[in-house]
Design a protein around this motif. Structure first.
Motif, mmCIF file in Angstrom:
data_model
loop_
_atom_site.group_PDB
_atom_site.id
_atom_site.type_symbol
_atom_site.label_atom_id
_atom_site.label_comp_id
_atom_site.label_asym_id
_atom_site.label_seq_id
_atom_site.Cartn_x
_atom_site.Cartn_y
_atom_site.Cartn_z
ATOM 1 N N ASN A 217 8.448 -60.667 -30.848
ATOM 2 C CA ASN A 217 7.512 -59.873 -30.050
ATOM 3 C C ASN A 217 6.231 -59.535 -30.791
ATOM 4 O O ASN A 217 5.451 -58.699 -30.327
ATOM 5 N N THR A 218 6.001 -60.156 -31.948
ATOM 6 C CA THR A 218 4.811 -59.862 -32.745
ATOM 7 C C THR A 218 3.826 -61.019 -32.674
ATOM 8 O O THR A 218 4.167 -62.157 -33.009
ATOM 9 N N TYR A 219 2.608 -60.697 -32.262
ATOM 10 C CA TYR A 219 1.538 -61.675 -32.036
ATOM 11 C C TYR A 219 0.410 -61.425 -33.020
ATOM 12 O O TYR A 219 0.051 -60.263 -33.300
ATOM 13 N N ALA A 220 -0.184 -62.499 -33.534
ATOM 14 C CA ALA A 220 -1.368 -62.377 -34.385
ATOM 15 C C ALA A 220 -2.234 -63.612 -34.204
ATOM 16 O O ALA A 220 -1.730 -64.740 -34.234
ATOM 17 N N GLY A 221 -3.537 -63.409 -34.016
ATOM 18 C CA GLY A 221 -4.441 -64.534 -33.859
ATOM 19 C C GLY A 221 -5.559 -64.228 -32.887
ATOM 20 O O GLY A 221 -5.967 -63.077 -32.716
ATOM 21 N N TYR A 222 -6.049 -65.283 -32.220
ATOM 22 C CA TYR A 222 -7.186 -65.171 -31.306
ATOM 23 C C TYR A 222 -6.750 -65.623 -29.919
ATOM 24 O O TYR A 222 -6.160 -66.699 -29.762
ATOM 25 N N GLY A 223 -7.046 -64.803 -28.912
ATOM 26 C CA GLY A 223 -6.682 -65.149 -27.539
ATOM 27 C C GLY A 223 -6.985 -63.989 -26.609
ATOM 28 O O GLY A 223 -7.896 -63.190 -26.856
ATOM 29 N N TYR A 224 -6.219 -63.899 -25.516
ATOM 30 C CA TYR A 224 -6.440 -62.835 -24.539
ATOM 31 C C TYR A 224 -6.216 -61.453 -25.162
ATOM 32 O O TYR A 224 -5.267 -61.252 -25.925
ATOM 33 N N SER A 225 -7.089 -60.525 -24.797
ATOM 34 C CA SER A 225 -6.883 -59.140 -25.196
ATOM 35 C C SER A 225 -5.596 -58.613 -24.575
ATOM 36 O O SER A 225 -5.232 -58.964 -23.439
ATOM 37 N N SER A 226 -4.903 -57.757 -25.299
ATOM 38 C CA SER A 226 -3.693 -57.150 -24.759
ATOM 39 C C SER A 226 -3.994 -56.284 -23.544
ATOM 40 O O SER A 226 -3.126 -56.048 -22.706
ATOM 41 N N PHE A 227 -5.247 -55.815 -23.427
ATOM 42 C CA PHE A 227 -5.647 -54.950 -22.314
ATOM 43 C C PHE A 227 -5.702 -55.705 -20.997
ATOM 44 O O PHE A 227 -5.476 -55.125 -19.934
ATOM 45 N N ALA A 251 -9.840 -61.559 -31.354
ATOM 46 C CA ALA A 251 -8.844 -61.627 -32.426
ATOM 47 C C ALA A 251 -8.124 -60.284 -32.526
ATOM 48 O O ALA A 251 -8.751 -59.225 -32.400
ATOM 49 N N GLY A 252 -6.818 -60.336 -32.748
ATOM 50 C CA GLY A 252 -6.074 -59.093 -32.841
ATOM 51 C C GLY A 252 -4.626 -59.306 -33.183
ATOM 52 O O GLY A 252 -4.157 -60.442 -33.362
ATOM 53 N N ILE A 253 -3.909 -58.204 -33.256
ATOM 54 C CA ILE A 253 -2.480 -58.212 -33.518
ATOM 55 C C ILE A 253 -1.819 -57.222 -32.568
ATOM 56 O O ILE A 253 -2.372 -56.143 -32.308
ATOM 57 N N HIS A 254 -0.677 -57.604 -32.017
ATOM 58 C CA HIS A 254 0.044 -56.656 -31.164
ATOM 59 C C HIS A 254 1.547 -56.898 -31.241
ATOM 60 O O HIS A 254 2.008 -57.968 -31.647
ATOM 61 N N HIS A 255 2.277 -55.866 -30.872
ATOM 62 C CA HIS A 255 3.731 -55.934 -30.869
ATOM 63 C C HIS A 255 4.243 -55.338 -29.565
ATOM 64 O O HIS A 255 3.771 -54.285 -29.121
ATOM 65 N N SER A 256 5.205 -56.028 -28.950
ATOM 66 C CA SER A 256 5.793 -55.577 -27.689
ATOM 67 C C SER A 256 7.186 -55.026 -27.930
ATOM 68 O O SER A 256 7.978 -55.614 -28.683
ATOM 69 N N PHE A 257 7.480 -53.914 -27.275
ATOM 70 C CA PHE A 257 8.792 -53.296 -27.334
ATOM 71 C C PHE A 257 9.475 -53.504 -25.982
ATOM 72 O O PHE A 257 8.944 -53.094 -24.950
ATOM 73 N N THR A 258 10.614 -54.158 -26.005
ATOM 74 C CA THR A 258 11.352 -54.418 -24.781
ATOM 75 C C THR A 258 12.146 -53.175 -24.391
ATOM 76 O O THR A 258 12.980 -52.690 -25.166
ATOM 77 N N MET A 259 11.895 -52.673 -23.183
ATOM 78 C CA MET A 259 12.534 -51.443 -22.728
ATOM 79 C C MET A 259 13.723 -51.703 -21.817
ATOM 80 O O MET A 259 14.385 -50.779 -21.380
#
Length: 470
Positions: A217-227, A251-259
């Motif tokens: 669930n961890t993303y790093a690089g260049y692509g669509y904004s998480s928003f 460019a950014g980094i994000h992490h998703s938490f599965t609920m």
């Protein structure tokens, strides 16, 4: 003498009789061997014919049970460990859903089977080379500003060439992508690379769209904004789409938490870029903190809802003056199945200093402006869109879309600066084969400036597209 000759004749006859009998027995045995050999050869021929019939029957059974040959070539390898999409399956010309990041790199609604992957021998990695070739023929009733994409904020207002019609053919949306996937003990690993040719206004310069990696669930690089929400973007032949939609490559980094139950929460930090109105060498934008976003998402078999929030630190530095303001905003977007095949798509956003995150105004320098007192003012903005997709049959579909984007009036902005845009689309799309799509689209755009002046145009666009993998 006569008796002696008779005796000799009898003795010769008696000696010849066994020899003659043995010769007849040998000939009879030879005849039996020849007969048996012929029978054996006949039996072998019948056995060969039976085996040939059985082989043909087995081949026919296998062919009828197996998928078509083209499918076997395009989809020889199942991608291990990838969850099936929850969202209803849909079609899309630009197909933003395929490039979008998802928790544990799950499949998307436009590519639920992950077709076209093949394994690298001796490894657990599967790869795919994708993309499409697309030709667009465009006719504008009057000047539209951008001849390749329909962006209402670029429509000229006034001027001597405003009412000049224009015709254009280009293939800049042609796209290439490379994707690699493999399962690991920490979740699925995905690498995705994609480009198109919108890098320049007067040529076919390479433009990077996506270059990222994702583990679990961890993303790093260049692509669509998480928003932004790629699954809510409507199906248009025009590449830009509605101006009121959230859209940004960053460019950014994000992490998703599965609920659980199809619900996720994503936290992201992305590259900041304060787009300052009237920026110059003596008054420049400053970026001190990353843009931070939080996105909550709910997926069901009827569609999805996504609520995103972004916070931004906007600042500038000038000669003897500087200031900083907090900006940000919210976006609510989603999709909903209507009936068996139709689909409703929508999005609404609003906030301060949010222009960078919209399709119509990204790169326009309208996040904030410096007033006469040297104070930084983050500009208020709101907008949205709604789209409806109707499937006339398995081969034909249409989309009706409307969007609007409005920026506050501000005396510090120039009279020709953006105030409001409207966007309308109706199209008819035909897909006679999975990898072949063509269609016609009617577009209307209107721009209003801060000073009240307006301009509009009508565009007719025809497109022909060939997908590499579909």
């Amino acid at each position: 003498m006569r008796l002696a000759g008779l005796s000799l004749a009898c003795m010769a006859a008696m000696a010849a009789t066994p020899a003659h009998a043995e010769e007849e027995d040998a000939q009879a045995l030879r005849r039996e061997i020849v007969t048996l050999r012929r029978e054996l050869e006949g039996m072998q021929q019948r056995l060969d014919r039976l085996e040939q019939r059985e082989a043909l029957a087995n081949a026919a059974t296998t062919a009828s049970a197996a998928p078509p040959a083209t499918t076997a070539v395009l989809h020889p390898t199942q991608v291990p460990g990838v969850a099936s999409p929850v969202l209803p399956q849909r079609e899309s010309v630009a197909d933003p859903s395929t490039a979008a990041s998802r928790p544990d790199s799950a499949a998307g609604p436009t590519d639920p089977d992950l077709k076209g992957f093949f394994a690298i021998p001796g490894t657990d990695t599967v790869i795919r080379i994708g993309g499409y070739a697309k030709l667009d023929a465009i006719a504008d009733s009057r000047a539209a500003g951008d001849e390749d994409q329909f962006i209402p904020s670029s429509i000229p207002v006034g001027g001597s060439h405003r009412d000049v019609s224009n015709f254009n053919i280009h293939a800049k949306q042609t796209r290439f992508s490379f994707e690699a996937r493999r399962p690991t003990t920490h979740g699925n690993l995905r690498f995705y690379l994609e480009n198109d040719f919108f890098g320049s206004s007067d040529g076919y310069q390479f433009r990077l769209r996506h270059a990222y990696g994702q583990l679990g669930n961890t993303y790093a690089g260049y692509g669509y904004s998480s928003f932004m929400d790629a699954d809510s973007l409507p199906d248009t032949l025009d590449f830009a789409g509605p101006g009121g939609a959230g859209y940004l490559l960053v460019a950014g980094i994000h992490h998703s938490f599965t609920m659980g139950m199809g619900n996720t929460l994503t936290l992201a930090a992305e590259d900041p870029d304060t787009e300052l109105a009237g920026a110059s060498e003596t008054r420049a934008a400053a970026n001190r903190l990353p843009d931070v976003s939080v996105t909550a998402r709910m997926e069901r078999d009827w569609g999805h809802l996504q609520l995103g929030a972004v916070a931004r630190s906007l600042a500038y530095d000038g000669e003897g003056e500087r200031d900083r303001r907090m900006g940000g905003g919210l976006q609510l977007s989603g999709s909903a199945a209507v009936g068996e095949r139709d689909l409703l798509l929508f999005g609404a956003l609003g906030g301060r200093g949010l222009s960078r995150y919209t399709a119509d105004l990204t790169g326009s320098g309208l996040d904030a402006v410096v007033d006469a007192n040297g104070r930084l003012d983050a500009l208020d903005l709101h907008g949205g869109f709604v789209g409806y997709t109707h499937y006339w049959s398995q081969l034909w579909r249409s989309n009706l879309i409307f969007g609007q984007l409005t920026l506050e009036r501000n005396s510090a902005l120039a009279a020709e600066a953006f105030r409001e845009s409207r966007y309308g689309v109706f199209n008819l799309i035909w897909s006679p084969a999975p990898s072949w799509t063509m269609g016609m689209e009617l577009l209307y755009g209107r721009l209003e400036q801060q000073g009240g002046a307006r301009g509009d145009t009508v565009r007719v666009q025809g497109s022909l597209q060939y997908n590499f993998i579909r």
